[in-house]
Design an enzyme around this catalytic site. Sequence first.
Site, PDB file in Angstrom:
ATOM      1  N   GLU A   5     -13.013  -6.933 -10.821  1.00  0.00           N
ATOM      2  CA  GLU A   5     -14.116  -6.614 -11.716  1.00  0.00           C
ATOM      3  C   GLU A   5     -15.291  -6.243 -10.810  1.00  0.00           C
ATOM      4  O   GLU A   5     -15.606  -7.004  -9.891  1.00  0.00           O
ATOM      5  CB  GLU A   5     -14.456  -7.868 -12.537  1.00  0.00           C
ATOM      6  CG  GLU A   5     -15.247  -7.587 -13.765  1.00  0.00           C
ATOM      7  CD  GLU A   5     -15.633  -8.877 -14.482  1.00  0.00           C
ATOM      8  OE1 GLU A   5     -16.717  -8.893 -15.073  1.00  0.00           O
ATOM      9  OE2 GLU A   5     -14.858  -9.842 -14.452  1.00  0.00           O
ATOM     10  N   ARG A  12      -4.430 -19.816  -6.275  1.00  0.00           N
ATOM     11  CA  ARG A  12      -5.633 -19.232  -5.671  1.00  0.00           C
ATOM     12  C   ARG A  12      -5.798 -19.724  -4.249  1.00  0.00           C
ATOM     13  O   ARG A  12      -5.360 -20.822  -3.915  1.00  0.00           O
ATOM     14  CB  ARG A  12      -6.876 -19.694  -6.433  1.00  0.00           C
ATOM     15  CG  ARG A  12      -7.034 -19.194  -7.811  1.00  0.00           C
ATOM     16  CD  ARG A  12      -8.259 -19.841  -8.436  1.00  0.00           C
ATOM     17  NE  ARG A  12      -9.481 -19.190  -8.019  1.00  0.00           N
ATOM     18  CZ  ARG A  12      -9.965 -18.097  -8.605  1.00  0.00           C
ATOM     19  NH1 ARG A  12      -9.350 -17.571  -9.641  1.00  0.00           N
ATOM     20  NH2 ARG A  12     -11.065 -17.528  -8.173  1.00  0.00           N
ATOM     21  N   LYS A  21     -17.752 -15.718  -7.066  1.00  0.00           N
ATOM     22  CA  LYS A  21     -18.836 -14.753  -7.047  1.00  0.00           C
ATOM     23  C   LYS A  21     -20.132 -15.342  -7.596  1.00  0.00           C
ATOM     24  O   LYS A  21     -21.212 -14.966  -7.172  1.00  0.00           O
ATOM     25  CB  LYS A  21     -18.445 -13.534  -7.886  1.00  0.00           C
ATOM     26  CG  LYS A  21     -17.632 -12.532  -7.100  1.00  0.00           C
ATOM     27  CD  LYS A  21     -17.208 -11.366  -7.968  1.00  0.00           C
ATOM     28  CE  LYS A  21     -15.979 -11.684  -8.741  1.00  0.00           C
ATOM     29  NZ  LYS A  21     -15.312 -10.548  -9.345  1.00  0.00           N
TER      30      LYS A  21
HETATM   31  P1  ATP Z   1     -14.479 -15.068  -8.952  1.00  0.00           P
HETATM   32  O1  ATP Z   1     -13.833 -16.296  -9.503  1.00  0.00           O
HETATM   33  O2  ATP Z   1     -14.856 -15.168  -7.522  1.00  0.00           O
HETATM   34  O3  ATP Z   1     -15.576 -14.541  -9.791  1.00  0.00           O
HETATM   35  P2  ATP Z   1     -12.620 -13.333 -10.144  1.00  0.00           P
HETATM   36  O4  ATP Z   1     -11.235 -13.824 -10.288  1.00  0.00           O
HETATM   37  O5  ATP Z   1     -13.468 -13.373 -11.342  1.00  0.00           O
HETATM   38  O6  ATP Z   1     -13.299 -14.012  -8.920  1.00  0.00           O
HETATM   39  P3  ATP Z   1     -11.903 -10.601 -10.114  1.00  0.00           P
HETATM   40  O7  ATP Z   1     -12.660  -9.441  -9.632  1.00  0.00           O
HETATM   41  O8  ATP Z   1     -11.671 -10.736 -11.562  1.00  0.00           O
HETATM   42  O9  ATP Z   1     -12.645 -11.869  -9.579  1.00  0.00           O
HETATM   43  O10 ATP Z   1     -10.553 -10.781  -9.318  1.00  0.00           O
HETATM   44  C1  ATP Z   1      -9.683  -9.750  -8.980  1.00  0.00           C
HETATM   45  C2  ATP Z   1      -8.366 -10.333  -8.597  1.00  0.00           C
HETATM   46  O11 ATP Z   1      -8.500 -11.226  -7.497  1.00  0.00           O
HETATM   47  C3  ATP Z   1      -7.743 -11.137  -9.713  1.00  0.00           C
HETATM   48  O12 ATP Z   1      -6.428 -10.691  -9.898  1.00  0.00           O
HETATM   49  C4  ATP Z   1      -7.765 -12.554  -9.242  1.00  0.00           C
HETATM   50  O13 ATP Z   1      -6.660 -13.263  -9.696  1.00  0.00           O
HETATM   51  C5  ATP Z   1      -7.774 -12.404  -7.723  1.00  0.00           C
HETATM   52  N1  ATP Z   1      -8.451 -13.537  -7.106  1.00  0.00           N
HETATM   53  C6  ATP Z   1      -9.718 -13.933  -7.315  1.00  0.00           C
HETATM   54  N2  ATP Z   1     -10.007 -15.039  -6.618  1.00  0.00           N
HETATM   55  C7  ATP Z   1      -8.880 -15.362  -5.929  1.00  0.00           C
HETATM   56  C8  ATP Z   1      -8.534 -16.421  -5.023  1.00  0.00           C
HETATM   57  N3  ATP Z   1      -9.413 -17.360  -4.693  1.00  0.00           N
HETATM   58  N4  ATP Z   1      -7.286 -16.436  -4.520  1.00  0.00           N
HETATM   59  C9  ATP Z   1      -6.399 -15.474  -4.840  1.00  0.00           C
HETATM   60  N5  ATP Z   1      -6.658 -14.466  -5.682  1.00  0.00           N
HETATM   61  C10 ATP Z   1      -7.887 -14.396  -6.227  1.00  0.00           C
HETATM   62 MG    MG Z   2     -12.875 -12.414 -13.134  1.00  0.00          MG
END
Ligand code: ATP
Ligand code: MG
Length: 586
Positions: free
Chosen positions: A40, A273, A283
Amino acid sequence: MTEAVESRHFIQQLIDSDIESGQWGAPGDRSVVTTRFPPEPNGYLHLGHTKAIILNCGLAREYGGKFYLRFDDTNPAKEEQEFVDSIKSDIEWLGAEWDGDVKFASDYFEHMYAWAIELIEKGLAYVDDQSVEEIRAGRGNLKDGGKASPFRDRSVEENKDLFARMKAGEFENGSKVLRAKIDMNSPNMNLRDPLIYRIVNVTHHRTGDTWHIYPMYDWAHGLEDSIEGVTHSLCTLEFEDHRPLYDWFIDAINQGRSDEEQIHHPQQTEFSRLALSYTNMSKRYMRQLVDENHVHGWDDPRMITVAGFRRRGYTPESFWMLASDVGITKFNAIVDFSRLENMVREDLNKRAPRAMAVLDPIKLVITNWGDGGDEDRLESMEVPNHPQDESFGSRTVQFGKELWIERGDFMIDPPKKFFRLGIGREVRLRSGYWVKCHDFKADADGNVTEVHCTYDPSTRGGNNPPADEEGKVRKVKGTIHWLNVNDAIDVEVRMFDRLYMAERPGKKSGDHLDDLNPDSLTVISNAKFESGLVDRGPQEPAWGDGIRRFQFERTGYFCEDGDSSAQKLVFNRTASLRDSWAKQGR
Ligand code: ATP
Ligand code: MG
């Protein structure tokens, strides 16, 4: 052979069996494997994302399939072009090039809208006028079932009309939503008539003001994968409970369609994760650190963003090493920060040329230099660029009467086990000579300003002196680094330590800011560095990203910062040579 098979993680095993059975194409056709990374664009990528990127890209490469980059830009309120650009450049830097053009969820808005109408027509979706709070309350909890919305049984015609008017911008934010009609008593809360569209009267970074409704993540996500033909839709464990919903959406669209009209049904698989001690992998927290100026931007080298790590001197290779070291499992575990640091140390130890820099300089004067002759005499010394790898070659540095050494390498009153300089003690100056201390000078406050030594001309190159008459060879235990005063330039060195002092920031007080390390950044403005290395030397490796990296002898791994200029070189400390946190038991 068996070993290689056994070490394949559960997702590789799943894909192997899919290929064998011909789940996605002709049996045995490996090239059908299609994965994606779906960020995102609402912030910079962090270390956790690298795990997902490397997993998806790595699988596509392994099988000869496709890896896509798709921006999940369904929330116009929080998204910006800056984040799209940074994410792309971070992924390129990581070496995880995507196939084809960059994709955007917003390119599929028409598609998703048409499918939503299809659901309405099938009696599987309805417009709800309740407020968000009423909807939440109506969902109930796991013990008691939910309560149906009074708008649940609107006619298809009315739903279609209202939905079209939502799209046209006739209604205010929050006044209506489109919901899937599933089951208000499902044990899976995600299936209690989830929202699929909401009204957002905000300009979108790509579609402008075309849309007044935006798809919810749960509706959009699986459909995006379907449109792109993603076979293995890999996501983190928290989406496990959403999988039945993604499946329901695709089945609902396919319901009543002929075989040819069926849309592709990706298979979702969840993995754990990546979480790292001493960090907050989210984020939300990172944004707060940036917005409230606790750090100097998203690419501050103390941040766990990819941009921060890059600026800190981490190599793309160290992230791939970590990803393979941590592996892919279904168990959430916190990886120790030291593990990542060890990866970058391991990588840089092999690849970084050595340099001499004195971070906290004091002068060493060789009092018998030029005895009975030329005090300004200089000698050229041959210094290897990498002690374990001759392919790095060597360079020549000058040795003379006045040298810089580290303040910490001299003690007025050293304990017995201090193998460096003190009155009467002798050390080896690496690739120089052996020197023995006989005096020192201090200022009015007692700070040492000069250390006075004699050198032994028979130890040139730092080698042992010849044996004495009885056949005994004199020994020294300590070897220290140095710079010839006239061949050293002042540079700025930024020393970074962990941003947080606690293993789980915010765990104690509830606020991660309470655990910030006040000493996470120390700027040294007058460190000394070899003037011969100001420009890139012929033996220096061509780093893929153009960032120069060195091991400064005895003090750590450093890289040149983007702020560096010909007038003032600036270095960032990537990592210390050893793990000081483990030693101190902090
Ligand atoms: P945040 O929790 O930091 O806001 P998010 O999951 O909302 O991260 P996205 O941009 O939606 O961020 O994530 C893109 C991809 O990265 C998703 O498929 C998510 O599953 C993966 N992802 C995010 N954080 C992790 C992590 N800590 N370990 C592995 N994969 C991750
Ligand atoms: Mg997200």
